[in-house]
Design a protein around this motif. Structure first.
Motif, PDB file in Angstrom:
ATOM      1  N   ALA A  10     -12.898   7.573 -40.895  1.00 31.40           N
ATOM      2  CA  ALA A  10     -12.694   6.132 -40.719  1.00 31.40           C
ATOM      3  C   ALA A  10     -11.600   5.629 -41.665  1.00 31.40           C
ATOM      4  CB  ALA A  10     -13.998   5.375 -40.956  1.00 31.40           C
ATOM      5  N   LEU A  11     -11.608   6.096 -42.906  1.00 35.05           N
ATOM      6  CA  LEU A  11     -10.578   5.677 -43.858  1.00 35.05           C
ATOM      7  C   LEU A  11      -9.195   6.150 -43.419  1.00 35.05           C
ATOM      8  CD1 LEU A  11     -12.423   6.202 -47.260  1.00 35.05           C
ATOM      9  CD2 LEU A  11     -11.800   4.036 -46.176  1.00 35.05           C
ATOM     10  N   ILE A  12      -9.115   7.346 -42.875  1.00 39.97           N
ATOM     11  CA  ILE A  12      -7.836   7.839 -42.366  1.00 39.97           C
ATOM     12  C   ILE A  12      -7.364   6.956 -41.221  1.00 39.97           C
ATOM     13  CG2 ILE A  12      -6.759   9.749 -41.087  1.00 39.97           C
ATOM     14  CD1 ILE A  12      -8.514  11.632 -42.831  1.00 39.97           C
ATOM     15  N   ALA A  13      -8.266   6.607 -40.312  1.00 40.73           N
ATOM     16  CA  ALA A  13      -7.899   5.752 -39.179  1.00 40.73           C
ATOM     17  C   ALA A  13      -7.453   4.370 -39.659  1.00 40.73           C
ATOM     18  CB  ALA A  13      -9.061   5.636 -38.204  1.00 40.73           C
ATOM     19  N   PHE A  14      -8.124   3.837 -40.669  1.00 40.16           N
ATOM     20  CA  PHE A  14      -7.699   2.549 -41.236  1.00 40.16           C
ATOM     21  C   PHE A  14      -6.328   2.679 -41.905  1.00 40.16           C
ATOM     22  CE2 PHE A  14     -12.204   0.883 -41.447  1.00 40.16           C
ATOM     23  CZ  PHE A  14     -11.977  -0.207 -40.614  1.00 40.16           C
ATOM     24  N   ALA A  15      -6.099   3.786 -42.603  1.00 43.80           N
ATOM     25  CA  ALA A  15      -4.833   3.985 -43.318  1.00 43.80           C
ATOM     26  C   ALA A  15      -3.650   4.006 -42.364  1.00 43.80           C
ATOM     27  CB  ALA A  15      -4.884   5.275 -44.123  1.00 43.80           C
ATOM     28  N   VAL A  16      -3.856   4.537 -41.161  1.00 39.98           N
ATOM     29  CA  VAL A  16      -2.780   4.578 -40.168  1.00 39.98           C
ATOM     30  C   VAL A  16      -2.266   3.169 -39.865  1.00 39.98           C
ATOM     31  CG1 VAL A  16      -2.315   5.094 -37.729  1.00 39.98           C
ATOM     32  CG2 VAL A  16      -3.524   6.749 -39.145  1.00 39.98           C
ATOM     33  N   GLY A  17      -3.143   2.202 -39.853  1.00 42.99           N
ATOM     34  CA  GLY A  17      -2.749   0.834 -39.514  1.00 42.99           C
ATOM     35  C   GLY A  17      -2.374  -0.032 -40.690  1.00 42.99           C
ATOM     36  N   LEU A  18      -2.406   0.510 -41.896  1.00 44.19           N
ATOM     37  CA  LEU A  18      -2.143  -0.309 -43.081  1.00 44.19           C
ATOM     38  C   LEU A  18      -0.736  -0.905 -43.081  1.00 44.19           C
ATOM     39  CD1 LEU A  18      -3.351  -1.397 -45.654  1.00 44.19           C
ATOM     40  CD2 LEU A  18      -2.642   0.671 -46.815  1.00 44.19           C
ATOM     41  N   ALA A  19       0.255  -0.102 -42.725  1.00 43.69           N
ATOM     42  CA  ALA A  19       1.629  -0.623 -42.678  1.00 43.69           C
ATOM     43  C   ALA A  19       1.754  -1.712 -41.611  1.00 43.69           C
ATOM     44  CB  ALA A  19       2.613   0.503 -42.406  1.00 43.69           C
ATOM     45  N   GLY A  20       1.123  -1.496 -40.460  1.00 46.26           N
ATOM     46  CA  GLY A  20       1.153  -2.504 -39.404  1.00 46.26           C
ATOM     47  C   GLY A  20       0.483  -3.795 -39.842  1.00 46.26           C
ATOM     48  N   LEU A  66     -13.694   2.824 -34.096  1.00 49.80           N
ATOM     49  CA  LEU A  66     -13.494   1.389 -34.309  1.00 49.80           C
ATOM     50  C   LEU A  66     -12.348   1.136 -35.290  1.00 49.80           C
ATOM     51  CD1 LEU A  66     -17.215   0.213 -34.456  1.00 49.80           C
ATOM     52  CD2 LEU A  66     -15.612   0.049 -32.538  1.00 49.80           C
ATOM     53  N   ALA A  67     -12.244   1.974 -36.305  1.00 47.80           N
ATOM     54  CA  ALA A  67     -11.135   1.847 -37.262  1.00 47.80           C
ATOM     55  C   ALA A  67      -9.801   2.131 -36.573  1.00 47.80           C
ATOM     56  CB  ALA A  67     -11.341   2.793 -38.443  1.00 47.80           C
ATOM     57  N   ALA A  68      -9.785   3.115 -35.678  1.00 49.17           N
ATOM     58  CA  ALA A  68      -8.558   3.430 -34.928  1.00 49.17           C
ATOM     59  C   ALA A  68      -8.176   2.260 -34.022  1.00 49.17           C
ATOM     60  CB  ALA A  68      -8.751   4.703 -34.121  1.00 49.17           C
ATOM     61  N   ALA A  69      -9.153   1.627 -33.405  1.00 51.02           N
ATOM     62  CA  ALA A  69      -8.883   0.463 -32.559  1.00 51.02           C
ATOM     63  C   ALA A  69      -8.277  -0.669 -33.392  1.00 51.02           C
ATOM     64  CB  ALA A  69     -10.174  -0.008 -31.885  1.00 51.02           C
ATOM     65  N   TYR A  70      -8.849  -0.900 -34.548  1.00 50.57           N
ATOM     66  CA  TYR A  70      -8.367  -1.931 -35.453  1.00 50.57           C
ATOM     67  C   TYR A  70      -6.921  -1.653 -35.871  1.00 50.57           C
ATOM     68  CZ  TYR A  70      -8.741  -5.047 -39.559  1.00 50.57           C
ATOM     69  OH  TYR A  70      -8.560  -6.032 -40.484  1.00 50.57           O
ATOM     70  N   SER A  71      -6.663  -0.404 -36.256  1.00 50.04           N
ATOM     71  CA  SER A  71      -5.312  -0.024 -36.683  1.00 50.04           C
ATOM     72  C   SER A  71      -4.307  -0.160 -35.546  1.00 50.04           C
ATOM     73  CB  SER A  71      -5.311   1.412 -37.204  1.00 50.04           C
ATOM     74  OG  SER A  71      -5.994   1.484 -38.418  1.00 50.04           O
ATOM     75  N   ALA A  72      -4.663   0.328 -34.365  1.00 51.86           N
ATOM     76  CA  ALA A  72      -3.750   0.250 -33.224  1.00 51.86           C
ATOM     77  C   ALA A  72      -3.454  -1.201 -32.860  1.00 51.86           C
ATOM     78  CB  ALA A  72      -4.345   0.992 -32.027  1.00 51.86           C
ATOM     79  N   ALA A  73      -4.468  -2.046 -32.925  1.00 47.45           N
ATOM     80  CA  ALA A  73      -4.265  -3.464 -32.606  1.00 47.45           C
ATOM     81  C   ALA A  73      -3.301  -4.115 -33.593  1.00 47.45           C
ATOM     82  CB  ALA A  73      -5.613  -4.193 -32.616  1.00 47.45           C
ATOM     83  N   TYR A  74      -3.433  -3.788 -34.865  1.00 44.62           N
ATOM     84  CA  TYR A  74      -2.530  -4.377 -35.861  1.00 44.62           C
ATOM     85  C   TYR A  74      -1.126  -3.790 -35.780  1.00 44.62           C
ATOM     86  CZ  TYR A  74      -5.707  -7.569 -38.046  1.00 44.62           C
ATOM     87  OH  TYR A  74      -6.525  -8.639 -38.278  1.00 44.62           O
ATOM     88  N   LEU A  75      -1.004  -2.515 -35.424  1.00 45.23           N
ATOM     89  CA  LEU A  75       0.337  -1.951 -35.223  1.00 45.23           C
ATOM     90  C   LEU A  75       1.040  -2.645 -34.063  1.00 45.23           C
ATOM     91  CD1 LEU A  75      -0.472   1.811 -35.829  1.00 45.23           C
ATOM     92  CD2 LEU A  75       1.072   0.397 -37.201  1.00 45.23           C
ATOM     93  N   LEU A  76       0.310  -2.880 -32.986  1.00 39.89           N
ATOM     94  CA  LEU A  76       0.881  -3.596 -31.843  1.00 39.89           C
ATOM     95  C   LEU A  76       1.222  -5.038 -32.229  1.00 39.89           C
ATOM     96  CD1 LEU A  76       1.506  -3.641 -28.750  1.00 39.89           C
ATOM     97  CD2 LEU A  76      -0.778  -4.603 -28.497  1.00 39.89           C
ATOM     98  N   ALA A  77       0.325  -5.701 -32.940  1.00 40.07           N
ATOM     99  CA  ALA A  77       0.566  -7.086 -33.356  1.00 40.07           C
ATOM    100  C   ALA A  77       1.768  -7.172 -34.293  1.00 40.07           C
ATOM    101  CB  ALA A  77      -0.680  -7.656 -34.037  1.00 40.07           C
ATOM    102  N   ALA A  78       1.934  -6.190 -35.163  1.00 41.39           N
ATOM    103  CA  ALA A  78       3.080  -6.188 -36.075  1.00 41.39           C
ATOM    104  C   ALA A  78       4.382  -6.061 -35.296  1.00 41.39           C
ATOM    105  CB  ALA A  78       2.955  -5.043 -37.073  1.00 41.39           C
ATOM    106  N   ALA A  79       4.397  -5.160 -34.323  1.00 44.30           N
ATOM    107  CA  ALA A  79       5.601  -4.999 -33.495  1.00 44.30           C
ATOM    108  C   ALA A  79       5.887  -6.276 -32.720  1.00 44.30           C
ATOM    109  CB  ALA A  79       5.424  -3.815 -32.550  1.00 44.30           C
ATOM    110  N   LEU A  80       4.865  -6.884 -32.160  1.00 42.02           N
ATOM    111  CA  LEU A  80       5.028  -8.131 -31.412  1.00 42.02           C
ATOM    112  C   LEU A  80       5.527  -9.254 -32.318  1.00 42.02           C
ATOM    113  CD1 LEU A  80       4.616  -9.683 -28.746  1.00 42.02           C
ATOM    114  CD2 LEU A  80       2.241 -10.059 -29.450  1.00 42.02           C
ATOM    115  N   ALA A  81       4.944  -9.380 -33.512  1.00 40.31           N
ATOM    116  CA  ALA A  81       5.352 -10.426 -34.450  1.00 40.31           C
ATOM    117  C   ALA A  81       6.780 -10.208 -34.940  1.00 40.31           C
ATOM    118  CB  ALA A  81       4.384 -10.483 -35.629  1.00 40.31           C
ATOM    119  N   ALA A  82       7.147  -8.955 -35.226  1.00 38.77           N
ATOM    120  CA  ALA A  82       8.520  -8.669 -35.676  1.00 38.77           C
ATOM    121  C   ALA A  82       9.527  -8.981 -34.577  1.00 38.77           C
ATOM    122  CB  ALA A  82       8.641  -7.214 -36.110  1.00 38.77           C
TER     123      ALA A  82
END
Length: 189
Positions: A10-20, A66-82
């Motif tokens: 779970a922590l690894i999955a969360f870490a993937v989305g940290l930059a996003g 669930l952590a992967a879903a959270y990370s993927a959603a924020y990566l997509l949101a970051a790309a959309l916001a940028a």
């Protein structure tokens, strides 16, 4: 042991989305500074809808899903916001971004090389799984040498001249004093 594995995954999955997640917050603050609250609202809606849909799809994977879903959603949101911020103020994705992209690719390449070296050392270790002693005395130093070698060869982050033993020893001792100095401070606290 299984619980620790699930927590680690779970922590690894969360870490993937940290930059996003960080980019997402940064870009939304740019919109707020422009007195634009509509765009952040729309980006938040897109992020939440994506998070919910992915969470429903990945629910069977437990906490890591669930952590992967959270990370993927924020990566997509970051790309959309940028992208939205680039359209709003222009110049966000100019030549400086291309250089930043090249720098990021160099860092990712060096990090991947370091990870491969560390995994190979751990795989080849006599205990089969590495163990803390092998990690500390063999894998970590070889990983450090690998990433510093790539940093020197690719001249990124201002790290060059490592062929000079004085520069290399200074960098290594400074890194070790930072690590062990902070570890010692935590032990004394």
């Amino acid at each position: 042991a299984a619980d620790a594995r699930v927590t680690g995954d779970a922590l690894i999955a969360f870490a993937v989305g940290l930059a996003g997640y960080s980019l997402y917050l940064f870009t939304l603050n740019a919109f707020y500074s422009l007195k634009d609250t509509r765009t952040p609202f729309l980006v938040n809606v897109a992020e939440n809808v994506t998070n919910i849909l992915l969470a429903l799809l990945l629910f069977g994977q437990g906490a890591p899903g669930l952590a992967a879903a959270y990370s993927a959603a924020y990566l997509l949101a970051a790309a959309l916001a940028a992208w939205a911020l680039h359209r709003r103020i222009g110049g966000l994705l100019g030549p400086e971004t291309a250089e930043l992209g090249r720098q990021v690719l160099r860092i990712l390449g060096a990090s991947a090389a370091m990870a491969i070296v560390v995994l190979i050392v751990r795989w080849l270790s006599p205990s089969g799984g590495g163990g803390p002693v092998v990690d500390l005395l063999v894998a970590a130093p070889l990983g450090l040498v690998t990433v510093l070698g790539f940093a020197n060869a690719l001249s990124f982050l201002g790290i060059n001249g490592l062929a000079d033993p004085d520069n290399f020893l200074h960098l290594v001792t400074a890194s070790m004093s930072l690590y062990f100095g902070s570890a010692g401070a935590e032990a004394n606290a």
